[in-house]
Design a protein around this motif. Structure first.
Motif, short mmCIF file in Angstrom:
data_model
loop_
_atom_site.label_atom_id
_atom_site.label_comp_id
_atom_site.label_asym_id
_atom_site.label_seq_id
_atom_site.Cartn_x
_atom_site.Cartn_y
_atom_site.Cartn_z
N VAL A 195 5.48 0.58 -9.40
CA VAL A 195 5.44 2.02 -9.68
C VAL A 195 4.07 2.46 -10.19
N PRO A 196 3.48 1.76 -11.17
CA PRO A 196 2.16 2.22 -11.63
C PRO A 196 1.06 2.04 -10.59
N ARG A 197 1.34 1.36 -9.51
CA ARG A 197 0.30 1.07 -8.53
C ARG A 197 0.27 2.09 -7.38
N CYS A 198 0.86 3.25 -7.59
CA CYS A 198 0.79 4.33 -6.61
C CYS A 198 -0.34 5.27 -7.04
N PRO A 199 -1.48 5.20 -6.42
CA PRO A 199 -2.67 5.90 -6.95
C PRO A 199 -2.57 7.41 -6.92
N ASN A 200 -1.76 7.99 -6.02
CA ASN A 200 -1.70 9.45 -5.88
C ASN A 200 -0.37 10.02 -6.34
N LEU A 201 0.40 9.27 -7.12
CA LEU A 201 1.71 9.73 -7.58
C LEU A 201 1.56 10.87 -8.58
N THR A 202 2.24 12.00 -8.30
CA THR A 202 2.17 13.16 -9.19
C THR A 202 3.52 13.47 -9.85
N HIS A 203 4.64 13.07 -9.23
CA HIS A 203 5.95 13.33 -9.82
C HIS A 203 6.74 12.03 -9.89
N LEU A 204 7.34 11.76 -11.06
CA LEU A 204 8.11 10.54 -11.27
C LEU A 204 9.42 10.91 -11.96
N SER A 205 10.55 10.44 -11.38
CA SER A 205 11.88 10.66 -11.96
C SER A 205 12.52 9.30 -12.21
N LEU A 206 13.00 9.10 -13.43
CA LEU A 206 13.63 7.84 -13.82
C LEU A 206 15.02 8.16 -14.33
N TRP A 207 16.04 7.64 -13.64
CA TRP A 207 17.43 7.96 -13.97
C TRP A 207 18.20 6.67 -14.22
N ASN A 220 0.84 -1.19 0.00
CA ASN A 220 0.00 0.00 0.00
C ASN A 220 0.88 1.25 0.00
N MET A 221 0.88 1.97 -1.12
CA MET A 221 1.65 3.20 -1.24
C MET A 221 0.74 4.35 -1.65
N SER A 222 -0.42 4.43 -1.03
CA SER A 222 -1.40 5.43 -1.42
C SER A 222 -0.97 6.85 -1.07
N SER A 223 -0.07 7.02 -0.09
CA SER A 223 0.33 8.37 0.32
C SER A 223 1.45 8.94 -0.54
N LEU A 224 2.08 8.11 -1.38
CA LEU A 224 3.25 8.54 -2.14
C LEU A 224 2.83 9.48 -3.28
N THR A 225 3.49 10.67 -3.34
CA THR A 225 3.22 11.63 -4.40
C THR A 225 4.43 11.91 -5.27
N SER A 226 5.65 11.63 -4.77
CA SER A 226 6.87 11.87 -5.54
C SER A 226 7.77 10.64 -5.45
N LEU A 227 8.28 10.18 -6.60
CA LEU A 227 9.10 8.98 -6.65
C LEU A 227 10.26 9.22 -7.60
N GLU A 228 11.48 8.87 -7.15
CA GLU A 228 12.68 9.00 -7.98
C GLU A 228 13.46 7.68 -7.90
N LEU A 229 13.71 7.09 -9.06
CA LEU A 229 14.44 5.83 -9.15
C LEU A 229 15.71 6.05 -9.96
N ASP A 230 16.82 5.48 -9.47
CA ASP A 230 18.11 5.69 -10.12
C ASP A 230 18.97 4.45 -9.94
N GLY A 231 19.65 4.04 -11.01
CA GLY A 231 20.64 2.99 -10.91
C GLY A 231 20.07 1.60 -11.08
N ASP A 232 20.78 0.62 -10.55
CA ASP A 232 20.41 -0.79 -10.71
C ASP A 232 19.17 -1.11 -9.89
N VAL A 233 18.23 -1.78 -10.52
CA VAL A 233 17.02 -2.25 -9.85
C VAL A 233 16.76 -3.68 -10.29
#
Length: 569
Positions: free
Chosen positions: A297-309, A276-289
């Motif tokens: 990532v698409p399952r964050c219902p309130n996400l407004t900012h996404l950074s992919l590095w 459950n990540m309903s409170s998350l509004t900003s997400l930044e991912l970088d490097g090895d995953v």
């Protein structure tokens, strides 16, 4: 104090070097007749030399005493001036605000070369009044950054002092939210007492940053994180090379209702334990995953900012075929373009639908410079099938030429703001050129300015309006390493977009409101080329032009007689 008064000396001899030279050149008999006189001369000269030496020593002692009294008086006067300084009269509320701005973070560095007292302690040690203000301002004690760069032996010697200052900060911060940073680069340990003190106040953690060495990836005391059952105040979390620490924190993260910002650098999110990540509004991912790490990532219902590095993995990636509705809430997207095939950013973008996206920021590849047409095609494919309305576009050293950029701009007519930073010398493709400005220039008869009244006007009024490129553009910021365009072409483009004709207004076009231009290369057209822009500045256009050795292009001063002559013409 009585000082030595300098009286003139009365030497016993008179220095006559010419007579000595004459005696040396005289016959032998005459020379021996002068020996007695020379011996007496030498004895009297030695007495004079001794007197001079004594006088010099006395004067040097007097000078040293005077310098000491001068320094003492200077220190005293400085203290007197400090006592009546205007800052002593500032109200407590203003001093409180100044202290908060000055001490954004208390850095505790266990490094012999970088060790300094935290800023809050320095402010509290100035005087009694400053100490009272510092102790009454808990905000300056609520931000803790622990940086350990030395080995275990150094850590053992400093652990007690570190524990003491941490206890003081925790006590003086009272009940305010805490910002905690653990930066462990050359060691996989932190004093256990310090970790226990911090964990005991985990209910006050507002911002948490854990940065570990990429080779170590863990630290011994991270097991204490497992004792955290909830993080009620946590709003921002940043982890670098800290997958194990995240797993330890998973129990507390399940009860983190205020977590809004998350940044992961070479770290795996324990999505299986925290769904459950309903409170998350900003997400930044970088490097090895890991492959599954991006599926949530698409399952964050309130996400407004996404950074992919530069997301990449060496494992096989299982595509997400069902696009959850949660990905539709993103309004701001930042992407580092990729050139290598093992990057999973493109696969993630293919499975996102962004109908509310309004802001897009693109950064050129850093580690693997080269063409990235595939990445751009994937990105624009995502934007196309999302049906979003972009209003802001930012490009940071993106390897794209002017022709391809013009083609992309035609696909985004809704843009109101464009920011381009194209100064990297490794970029061989010119982006900001005359061709770009010609495409952006609105054709037709322009409103004449003072700089163009005397020139020949041969423009013709449009019979039918053409298709407009970027009709909504209102803000334009450009930063270039070398000038690959003519200043006149840039000025003409800005003028055409500031003084719109009625036919363009009827089509819904907007006037340009802000223009910024920064040229880093010394080879430029100079200040006079931008004279016409400042006439538009008088009409409300915000203009800022910076070139080497000139902070800002200032409006040229024109004589009153010339202005009257222009008006008559």
């Amino acid at each position: 104090m009585a000082y030595l008064i300098c009286h003139p000396l009365h030497p016993r001899i008179t220095q006559t070097p010419d007579k000595i030279t004459e005696a040396l050149r005289s016959p032998v008999g005459s020379f021996y007749s002068l020996l007695n006189n020379i011996s007496q001369h030498i004895q009297e000269g030695e007495v004079d030399l001794s007197n001079l030496t004594t006088r010099i020593l006395a004067l040097e002692s007097t000078l040293k005493t005077l310098k000491q009294e001068q320094e003492s008086l200077q220190v005293y006067l400085n203290r007197c001036r400090s006592a009546v300084a205007p800052i002593r009269c500032l109200p407590f509320e203003i001093m409180d605000h100044i202290f908060v701005l000055a001490s954004e973070c208390n850095r505790f560095s266990l490094d012999a070369a970088l060790h300094k007292d935290p800023i809050a302690f320095s402010l509290a040690a100035v005087c009694r009044s400053w100490r009272d203000v510092a102790l009454a301002t808990p905000r300056i004690w609520s931000s803790l950054a622990i940086r350990i760069m030395q080995g275990e032996r150094w850590l053992e010697l400093r652990s007690d002092s570190l524990t003491t200052v941490i206890d003081l900060c925790l006590a003086r911060s009272r009940h305010l939210p805490l910002s905690v940073t653990l930066d462990l680069q050359n060691i996989n340990s932190i004093p256990r007492t310090v970790m226990e003190r911090l964990v005991s106040e985990s209910h006050r953690w507002c911002n948490l940053t854990i940065s570990l060495n990429s080779r170590l990836g863990r630290f011994a005391e991270e097991k204490i994180l497992s004792t955290i059952t909830e993080l009620p105040a946590l709003a921002a979390l940043e982890c670098s090379n800290a997958t194990d620490a995240l797993v330890r924190l998973s129990q507390g993260l399940k009860k983190a209702p205020k977590l809004a910002s998350l940044k992961l650098v070479n770290s795996e999110w324990p999505h299986q334990k925290i769904a459950n990540m309903s409170s998350l509004t900003s997400l930044e991912l970088d490097g090895d995953v890991v492959p599954e790490g991006t599926e949530w990532v698409p399952r964050c219902p309130n996400l407004t900012h996404l950074s992919l590095w530069a997301l990449q993995t060496t494992r096989s990636y299982r595509r997400v075929r069902d696009i959850p509705a949660g990905s539709r809430s993103i309004t701001s997207l930042s992407v580092m373009l990729w050139t290598h095939v093992d990057c999973v950013t493109g696969e993630l973008l293919r499975n996102l639908e962004l109908p509310l996206l309004t802001s897009l920021s693109l950064t050129g590849p850093s580690e693997y410079p080269g063409p990235c047409e595939k990445a751009l095609n994937t990105l624009w494919g995502c934007i196309s099938h999302s049906g979003c309305t972009l209003s802001s576009l930012r490009l940071d050293n993106v390897p794209i030429d002017d022709k391809a950029f013009i083609t992309l701009l035609k696909l985004i007519p809704s843009l109101t703001e464009i920011i381009i930073d194209h100064h990297d010398p490794t970029l061989h493709r010119p982006l900001i050129t005359d061709a770009l400005f010609q495409a952006m220039q609105l054709p037709g008869k322009q409103k004449p300015t003072k700089a163009t009244k005397k020139s020949t006007r041969s423009t013709v009024q449009l019979e039918s309006p053409p298709d407009l490129l970027l009709p909504k553009l209102q803000q334009l910021s450009l930063k270039v390493g070398c000038q690959t365009f003519k200043s006149k072409q840039f000025v003409d483009m800005v003028s055409s977009r500031r003084n719109l004709q009625a036919v363009y207004v009827e089509l819904g076009a907007k006037c340009l409101q802000l223009v910024e231009l920064i040229v880093l290369d010394e080879a430029n057209d100079g200040l006079d080329a931008y004279e016409a822009l400042f006439e538009l500045k008088e009409e409300g256009l915000r203009v800022e032009v910076k070139i080497p050795e000139d902070e800002e292009v200032k409006e040229p001063v024109q004589d009153v007689d010339e202005e009257d002559e222009d008006d008559e013409e």
